[in-house]
Design an enzyme around this catalytic site. Structure first.
Site, PDB file in Angstrom:
ATOM      1  N   HIS A  84       0.822  -1.207   0.000  1.00  0.00           N
ATOM      2  CA  HIS A  84       0.000   0.000   0.000  1.00  0.00           C
ATOM      3  C   HIS A  84       0.860   1.263   0.000  1.00  0.00           C
ATOM      4  O   HIS A  84       0.425   2.321  -0.417  1.00  0.00           O
ATOM      5  CB  HIS A  84      -0.908   0.051   1.228  1.00  0.00           C
ATOM      6  CG  HIS A  84      -1.824  -1.122   1.337  1.00  0.00           C
ATOM      7  ND1 HIS A  84      -2.666  -1.492   0.324  1.00  0.00           N
ATOM      8  CD2 HIS A  84      -2.015  -2.018   2.340  1.00  0.00           C
ATOM      9  CE1 HIS A  84      -3.360  -2.558   0.698  1.00  0.00           C
ATOM     10  NE2 HIS A  84      -2.976  -2.900   1.907  1.00  0.00           N
ATOM     11  N   THR A 221      -6.268   5.128   5.740  1.00  0.00           N
ATOM     12  CA  THR A 221      -6.380   3.758   5.217  1.00  0.00           C
ATOM     13  C   THR A 221      -7.272   2.980   6.173  1.00  0.00           C
ATOM     14  O   THR A 221      -7.406   3.355   7.339  1.00  0.00           O
ATOM     15  CB  THR A 221      -5.001   3.075   5.141  1.00  0.00           C
ATOM     16  OG1 THR A 221      -4.400   3.103   6.438  1.00  0.00           O
ATOM     17  CG2 THR A 221      -4.090   3.746   4.143  1.00  0.00           C
TER      18      THR A 221
END
Ligand SMILES: *[C@@H]1O[C@H](CO)[C@@H](O)[C@H](O)[C@H]1NC(C)=O
Ligand SMILES: *[C@@H]1O[C@H](CO)[C@@H](O)[C@H](O)[C@H]1NC(C)=O
Ligand SMILES: *[C@@H]1O[C@H](CO)[C@@H](O)[C@H](O)[C@H]1NC(C)=O
Ligand SMILES: *[C@@H]1O[C@H](CO)[C@@H](O)[C@H](O)[C@H]1NC(C)=O
Ligand SMILES: *[C@@H]1O[C@H](CO)[C@@H](O)[C@H](O)[C@H]1NC(C)=O
Ligand SMILES: *[C@@H]1O[C@H](CO)[C@@H](O)[C@H](O)[C@H]1NC(C)=O
Ligand SMILES: [Zn+2]
Ligand SMILES: [Zn+2]
Length: 581
Positions: A84, A221
């Protein structure tokens, strides 16, 4: 179950969970993060946001930070690509930060990056500007009982730094060293020890650390816990573009920023040293400020004195028929989840749409446009009130709705600098059964049946929308729209093939001459008592700019439309004249 199995089990659960989301895959892209089990991503104090500097206020309590061991060259332990982001983990309990309006001592855990292959990948925006990248230094509050920082609204403090790509010749050595590791950490969960002597201060460089914005938000996130006190430093770190390009290039991750989230009434403040735009209030009437429409041209960087301004009076007889004015393609106008929030700006009521969902093309436009928002212009709550911006043969309608679209290939900053950067769709609004429009409308004669039909079909949507007005009576207040309302429902069955077209400007400062105007001939029908809710709830009235001169511009009209009665008549007359003389 023995302890080892339990630990294994928990690790597996954690692995599955973290792999459940992404930025670019088919499922669980940011708009679906809220659906993840246990996720907070659909809550109301989310990050990132757009920092609109005109609404930021200075807070004297935001004093200078105290940084401990930020210049220690042995504090960065490892660098990892976790699928990510690229993340650097810090030595435990060595680097700390306090002050800056924080309520305690925070320990730096890690820092990581957000980027995009197209060169604008910061998570936060400043006045709609997306920087090249953003660095997040993640710190946890010390002395939280049980270390349960996620359950405190300021349990985590993130220091956000914008990164600006430069093309200067010399490259900063610390950034060159850091990015050299990107070669070595491709592949998921690949970690390298950091053997170079780099400190956080080396990476931060010359940024003035006394200038920063502050607001309360969330992790960007999943699970998006609302446990973050955010600091965004105003000055960006300058890094050579060749080094920044390595982030998408070496990781193969084309972007990793979350779209901007609604403020939902939160405040953004700034430290006293942060420069904020000088407030130059403008208004429509002389009771409220110095800059009434006649003086808008004196505002800094104003275009309001230009030659191609809006609104105008549309003289139907001199409008030129243009066969290029074809049908529009409306994407997601029927999506009843497209309206994100509704806000009272102090000048209008604005409905903000979900990012990148709604689009307009066709209709003689040469580009695809993203629909950003729609808003309203109105008069008073009187039954015979007139408040539209455009007029048709000098007739002013009760209200006007503007659907604002931006060229998809441009940022908003760029769009306002292009003559076709924006496309605004203007719809007149009047009460059902109004007869005033019939003399200008090309549906003359068929007016009565059309209006009865449209009444039933769209009034529910208008009731739902105007219901929100009582929640945004305060200027700058904003609420999330949870009711299902599609733009199509609001427009009802207005004929969208029949319209006027001209080139003009925004009708509010700074009046950029960047708008392709479409003004539809048929009116949207809304009950008078619903229309009256705009002035009564907003607390201000007559929010329309006076008519501007056409100068050398031309107004075009759809060719397919039937010729309005009076025009046909005068054409007939001139034919007769030719025959006679
Ligand atoms: C700063 O770093 C040094 C080691 O480099 C360490 O001894 C010291 O405890 C650190 N200071 C704090 C406040 O953590
Ligand atoms: C970003 O870098 C460019 C190129 O060096 C420069 O022109 C621009 O002013 C910088 N922007 C900011 C906000 O620092
Ligand atoms: C990257 O890996 C190569 C080969 O394993 C090694 O020679 C090089 O020193 C590494 N670079 C860094 C910055 O660690
Ligand atoms: C890092 O610093 C240590 C001592 O502070 C020094 O011995 C070492 O050579 C330095 N390493 C590099 C790569 O500069
Ligand atoms: C805060 O920091 C700035 C720049 O680092 C400095 O100029 C200013 O004097 C500091 N303010 C206080 C109150 O220490
Ligand atoms: C509007 O502002 C007042 C005073 O500032 C406050 O008490 C009230 O709760 C606010 N109303 C809404 C709906 O936000
Ligand atoms: Zn981040
Ligand atoms: Zn408008």
């Amino acid at each position: 179950m023995d302890l080892l199995r339990l630990v294994l089990c928990l690790t597996l659960v954690a692995l599955v969970k973290t792999n459940e989301w992404c930025y670019t895959c088919d499922h669980h892209t940011p708009s679906h993060w809220a659906e993840i089990n246990g996720s907070h991503c659909g809550e109301h104090h989310q990050s990132p946001i757009d920092i609109v500097t005109s609404i930021v206020t200075t807070d004297p309590k935001l004093d200078n930070f105290t940084f401990v061991n930020f210049s220690s060259q042995h504090s960065i332990r490892t660098i990892t690509f976790n699928g990510h982001s690229v993340q650097c983990d810090m030595e435990d309990n060595e680097v700390e930060v306090s002050g800056g309006g924080l309520s305690g001592q925070y320990s730096v855990k890690q820092f990581h990056f957000h980027w995009s292959k197209d060169g604008s990948g910061s998570e936060h925006l400043v006045d709609d500007h997306r920087y090249t990248m953003e660095m997040h230094i993640v710190t946890e509050k010390k002395d939280v009982p049980g270390g349960d920082v996620l359950s405190h609204k300021d349990g985590i403090a993130v220091l956000g730094f914008f990164i600006n790509a430069t093309e200067e010749n010399e490259m900063s050595e610390p950034w060159q060293m850091l990015t050299s590791y990107l070669e070595n950490i491709t592949g998921n969960n690949h970690t390298a020890e950091l053997n170079h002597n780099i400190s956080l201060s080396d990476l931060i460089g010359h940024v003035d650390l006394s200038r920063f914005y502050r607001y309360m938000g969330s992790l960007t996130t999943p699970m998006c816990d609302e446990a973050v006190v955010w600091t965004l430093f105003q000055e960006p770190i300058q890094v050579h573009k060749d080094l920044l390009q390595k982030f998408p290039e070496k990781t193969g991750l084309s972007f990793n920023y979350r779209p901007s989230q609604s403020l939902n009434g939160r405040k953004i403040t700034a430290s006293p040293a942060t420069p904020l735009p000088e407030v130059h209030p403008w208004c429509y009437d002389d009771h409220h400020c110095d800059h009434t429409p006649d003086h808008w041209s004196e505002l800094p960087n104003s275009n309001c004195g230009g030659d191609s301004q809006s609104p105008i009076d549309i003289d139907t007889q001199s409008a030129t028929a243009d066969e290029h004015l074809t049908s529009f393609n409306f994407i997601n106008f029927d999506n009843n989840r497209a309206i994100k929030s509704i806000t009272n700006t102090g000048h209008t009521v604005k409905c903000i749409l979900e990012d990148g969902l709604v689009e307009v093309s066709g209709g003689g436009l040469e580009h695809v446009y993203s629909t950003l928002q729609f808003h309203f212009h109105w008069g008073t709550d009187a039954a015979d009130s007139e408040g539209s911006e455009h007029t048709v043969d000098s007739h002013r309608y009760p209200m006007e709705m503007h659907i604002v679209n931006k060229r998809k290939d441009l940022t908003l900053e760029e769009a306002v600098q292009h003559s076709d950067g924006l496309a605004v769709l203007g719809f007149f609004i009047e009460a059902p059964g109004s007869s005033k429009s019939s003399s200008h409308s090309d549906t003359a004669g068929t007016e009565a049946p059309t209006s009865t039909e449209s009444t039933g079909s769209n009034m529910e949507a208008w009731k739902k929308l105007t219901h929100y007005l009582s929640a945004i009576k305060n200027i700058s207040s904003e609420v999330e729209v949870t009711e299902e309302i599609a733009i199509d429902d609001l427009l009802g069955n207005v004929n969208r093939e029949s319209y006027f077209r001209y080139s003009g400007s925004l009708t509010t400062p700074l009046c950029n001459e960047a708008v392709i105007w479409t003004v539809f001939k048929e009116t949207v029908k809304v009950d008078h008592d619903l229309m009256a809710m705009f002035p009564t709830n907003a607390g201000y009235h007559d929010v329309f700019r006076p008519r501007q001169s056409l100068h050398s511009r031309k107004v075009y009209t759809t060719a397919a439309a039937t010729v309005p009665g009076p025009v046909l008549f005068s054409l007939l007359l001139s034919c007769l004249c030719v025959l006679f003389f």
